[in-house]
Design an enzyme around this catalytic site. Structure first.
Site, mmCIF file in Angstrom:
data_model
loop_
_atom_site.group_PDB
_atom_site.id
_atom_site.type_symbol
_atom_site.label_atom_id
_atom_site.label_comp_id
_atom_site.label_asym_id
_atom_site.label_seq_id
_atom_site.Cartn_x
_atom_site.Cartn_y
_atom_site.Cartn_z
ATOM 1 N N ARG A 244 13.241 -11.191 47.541
ATOM 2 C CA ARG A 244 12.790 -9.763 47.037
ATOM 3 C C ARG A 244 14.074 -9.550 46.001
ATOM 4 N NH1 ARG A 244 12.753 -4.891 50.356
ATOM 5 N NH2 ARG A 244 14.568 -4.416 49.020
ATOM 6 N N HIS A 248 12.014 -2.601 47.383
ATOM 7 C CA HIS A 248 10.826 -2.575 48.062
ATOM 8 C C HIS A 248 9.663 -2.166 47.330
ATOM 9 C CE1 HIS A 248 7.962 -2.649 51.588
ATOM 10 N NE2 HIS A 248 8.044 -1.456 51.544
ATOM 11 N N TYR A 257 21.833 -1.585 50.489
ATOM 12 C CA TYR A 257 21.969 -2.396 51.578
ATOM 13 C C TYR A 257 21.532 -3.925 51.120
ATOM 14 C CZ TYR A 257 16.918 -2.321 50.617
ATOM 15 O OH TYR A 257 15.592 -2.465 50.110
#
Length: 346
Positions: A244, A248, A257
């Site tokens: 990705r 998100h 993160y």
């Protein structure tokens, strides 16, 4: 320990001509462009939360390219619809309607074989298996392509649906896009299994692991799974390994993160840049053609956005999307709703 039934596909089964590759690249470019347009509209406060497709275009476009929209079905989650234009121009319109919060987003016409956007993790998988099983019981041709992420394989819906699919030999392709992250949870904390594809063993079905950034390999793996399904041999679990490249959703901050060096490493494997380089080397793609595809994507998006904004909104539209024939209780609520609005009969 029993031997794994996983099959790793590193290279496509057969060569693909340049014209087909150009079509696949154009689809991938359009998917990213449409995703970017929706991202920007959300940031402007003109659209609801969206889930960017960046980095996963080859997995979606390649798998959809192996399906027959006339008889097959696609059951997406929330990130794939911009890459499913193979199933018809209406898919983009309904995707835009969904992100505008319009109830007509779920009312696909019968000839568009795509299920509505699903944001409840793994909830679409039992639906896809049920659809496929129903097709088998009714003797209908075709197969069902069901998308979900690596995080969905930690849900009970995944295991229950995969188990049932294996038992009844449902013609379904369980297509896991392993993009390394379930929101902020890395796949290493999702499962102790060596791969998502290894989970197929529990359902007694084949598990295939494929490079999700290679659109040709993805198409080949999906085509093989579709042939199995249509021949009555049952389901296949495909794990498309990708990454990705963005958040998100537009409500997420991946910089908190995602390791920068890891992201940079995957950026070098960008599926669009990868195929573009190959086609440029072959002399069939250049900056002009790329720009033309993006401009066409913008025109098509603008038309879909204008049509979505012009779509009338009925106060009682939500009642018609729950049942084929609304029960008496809902019809009573409809009458109350319409009577109480300004200008109503109350």
């Amino acid at each position: 320990m029993a031997a794994s039934n996983r099959v790793d596909i590193d290279e496509p089964a057969a060569a693909v001509d340049d014209a087909t590759l150009c079509d696949l690249l154009a689809e991938m470019v359009r998917a990213r462009r449409w995703s970017t347009r929706m991202f920007n509209l959300q940031r402007q406060g003109r659209m609801g939360t969206t889930a960017p497709i960046d980095g996963e275009e080859a997995a979606v476009v390649g798998s959809a390219a192996a399906m027959d929209p006339a008889i097959d079905w696609a059951v997406p989650q929330y990130r794939e619809p911009v890459g499913l234009s193979r199933f018809g121009e209406r898919v983009l319109l309904h995707t835009v309607l969904y992100h505008l919060g319009h109830p007509d987003a779920c009312a696909y016409p019968p000839d568009v074989h795509v299920f509505p956007t699903q944001i409840s993790i793994a909830a679409q998988i039992p639906h896809a298996v049920g659809l496929a099983w129903g097709m088998r019981l009714r003797g209908e041709p075709g197969a069902v392509l069901c998308y979900f992420g690596d995080g969905a394989t930690s849900e009970g819906d995944f295991y229950e649906a995969a188990n049932l699919a294996g038992v009844v030999r449902a013609p379904v392709i369980l297509f896991c896009i392993n993009n390394s992250w379930a929101i902020s949870t890395p796949v290493t904390l999702q499962t102790a299994a060596a791969s998502i594809a290894d989970k197929a063993a529990a359902a007694g079905i084949p598990g295939v692991r494929v490079d999700g950034n290679d659109v040709i390999a993805v198409r080949a793996a999906t085509a093989l799974a579709r042939r199995r399904a249509c021949a009555g041999e049952g389901p296949t679990l495909i794990e498309a390994v990708t990454y990705r490249m963005g958040p998100h959703t537009t409500a997420d901050d991946p910089t908190r993160y995602v390791p920068p060096d890891e992201l940079a490493g995957w950026a070098e494997r960008d599926p669009i840049a990868r195929l573009r380089a190959r086609l440029e080397q072959a002399g069939v793609w250049d900056d002009g053609r790329h720009r033309s595809v993006e401009e066409d994507a913008d025109r098509r998006f603008d038309a879909a956005f204008d049509a979505a904004q012009a779509t009338p909104l009925r106060d009682d539209a939500f009642i018609d999307s729950a049942y084929a024939t609304p029960p008496p209780q809902l019809e009573r609520q409809r009458r109350l709703l319409l009577d109480e609005r300004p200008g109503g009969g109350g």
